[in-house]
Scaffold this motif. Structure first.
Motif, PDB file in Angstrom:
ATOM      1  N   ALA A 124       0.831  -1.206   0.000  1.00 20.77           N
ATOM      2  CA  ALA A 124       0.000   0.000   0.000  1.00 20.77           C
ATOM      3  C   ALA A 124       0.861   1.251   0.000  1.00 20.77           C
ATOM      4  O   ALA A 124       0.581   2.219  -0.723  1.00 20.77           O
ATOM      5  CB  ALA A 124      -0.937  -0.015   1.197  1.00 20.77           C
ATOM      6  N   GLY A 127       2.171   1.734  -3.334  1.00 19.77           N
ATOM      7  CA  GLY A 127       1.150   1.869  -4.373  1.00 19.77           C
ATOM      8  C   GLY A 127       1.186   0.741  -5.385  1.00 19.77           C
ATOM      9  O   GLY A 127       0.856   0.942  -6.562  1.00 19.77           O
ATOM     10  N   ARG A 128       1.532  -0.485  -4.938  1.00 19.09           N
ATOM     11  CA  ARG A 128       1.641  -1.644  -5.828  1.00 19.09           C
ATOM     12  C   ARG A 128       0.717  -2.754  -5.344  1.00 19.09           C
ATOM     13  O   ARG A 128       0.233  -2.744  -4.206  1.00 19.09           O
ATOM     14  CB  ARG A 128       3.078  -2.184  -5.887  1.00 19.09           C
ATOM     15  N   GLU A 155      -7.179  -3.848  -1.686  1.00 20.01           N
ATOM     16  CA  GLU A 155      -6.446  -2.684  -2.189  1.00 20.01           C
ATOM     17  C   GLU A 155      -5.049  -3.068  -2.677  1.00 20.01           C
ATOM     18  O   GLU A 155      -4.464  -2.376  -3.515  1.00 20.01           O
ATOM     19  CB  GLU A 155      -6.310  -1.611  -1.100  1.00 20.01           C
ATOM     20  N   THR A 156      -4.511  -4.175  -2.172  1.00 20.21           N
ATOM     21  CA  THR A 156      -3.130  -4.543  -2.510  1.00 20.21           C
ATOM     22  C   THR A 156      -3.003  -5.922  -3.153  1.00 20.21           C
ATOM     23  O   THR A 156      -1.898  -6.414  -3.349  1.00 20.21           O
ATOM     24  CB  THR A 156      -2.244  -4.506  -1.251  1.00 20.21           C
TER      25      THR A 156
END
Length: 257
Positions: A124, A127-128, A155-156
């Motif tokens: 997170a 951003g990956r 999200e991840t």
């Protein structure tokens, strides 16, 4: 849908040739296989990472994903798996790739879920995302969806639907998409002789239900990456990837919503 090509189909070729092939064939992205043979791997230093990213971006391409080889469910201690995955995620951040492909390499969803949770904070922050491919011990979309549901960190994490493997393990495209739909982040496309003989053949000349899968993806409004994974590294006798890419490009055009 956006077309990428995997460097798995370019054994012995360097990054420069991979960029040439992708641009000449109208691809928008490159899926970079992480291996010393390809020149792209977690051992690159900062200058080498900058060079890879700058060369790809200068050609007007994006890195669609890094094709790593971490086994997220592999039996054994967690620490080596987590450390290897974190190294790949940091490489992805440096190269500008949105995610890293991992394989299951094991059958226990609790093991994979635990490790996905362990890297979720770093992923997170970078951003990956970690993308679990339908492969080996969890070849079906239902199996991969089970790992991702247990991990519960959408999200991840995400799923790669390799159109070959779920089908050859008896899961129909409709059942595949129904299972993986909430997690679908990436598609790998290919054709093969049969479910028993996975020798690659040009798109539309084998047995993989590509038309059905394409219609389903279009109906679902899928607009992400589709990567041609032409496995010439494992089948050196097959045609060069540049001979196969036009068929993949046509498939993407026909089924783009």
């Amino acid at each position: 849908m956006r077309l990428a090509v995997s460097t798995l189909g370019m054994p012995g070729e360097g990054l420069g040739r991979a960029i040439e092939i992708a641009t000449e064939q109208g691809c928008q992205g490159l899926e970079l296989r992480l291996h010393p043979d390809t020149g792209v791997h977690a051992g690159l230093d900062a200058a080498e990472r900058r060079s890879v990213r700058e060369r790809v971006e200068a050609a007007g391409l994006e890195i669609s994903a890094l094709a790593g080889y971490v086994g997220i469910c592999e039996p054994g201690p967690d620490e080596p798996v987590i450390e290897a995955l974190l190294a790949d995620l940091r490489l992805a951040a440096d190269l500008g790739a949105p995610g890293v492909r991992v394989f299951p390499r094991g059958a226990d969803p609790a093991v994979g879920a635990r490790r996905l949770k362990a890297v979720s904070g770093t992923a997170a922050a970078l951003g990956r995302r970690v993308l679990v491919e339908t492969h080996d011990n969890m070849a079906t979309c239902a199996a991969v969806a089970g790992v991702l549901a247990e991990a519960a960190c959408p999200e991840t994490t995400g799923a790669i639907w390799d159109l070959l493997h779920p089908w050859r393990h008896g899961e129909s495209p409709a059942d595949s998409l129904a299972a993986i739909g909430p997690y679908l982040s990436y598609v790998q496309v290919k054709d093969a002789v049969s479910a028993q003989d996975t020798t690659p053949v040009p798109m539309g000349t084998g047995s993989v239900p590509l038309e059905e899968a394409g219609e389903l993806l279009r109906g679902a409004g899928y607009d992400g990456w589709v990567s041609l994974e032409w496995e010439r590294t494992w089948y050196p006798q097959v045609a060069p990837v540049e001979k196969i890419l036009p068929g993949a490009a046509d498939w993407v055009r026909r089924f783009t919503a």
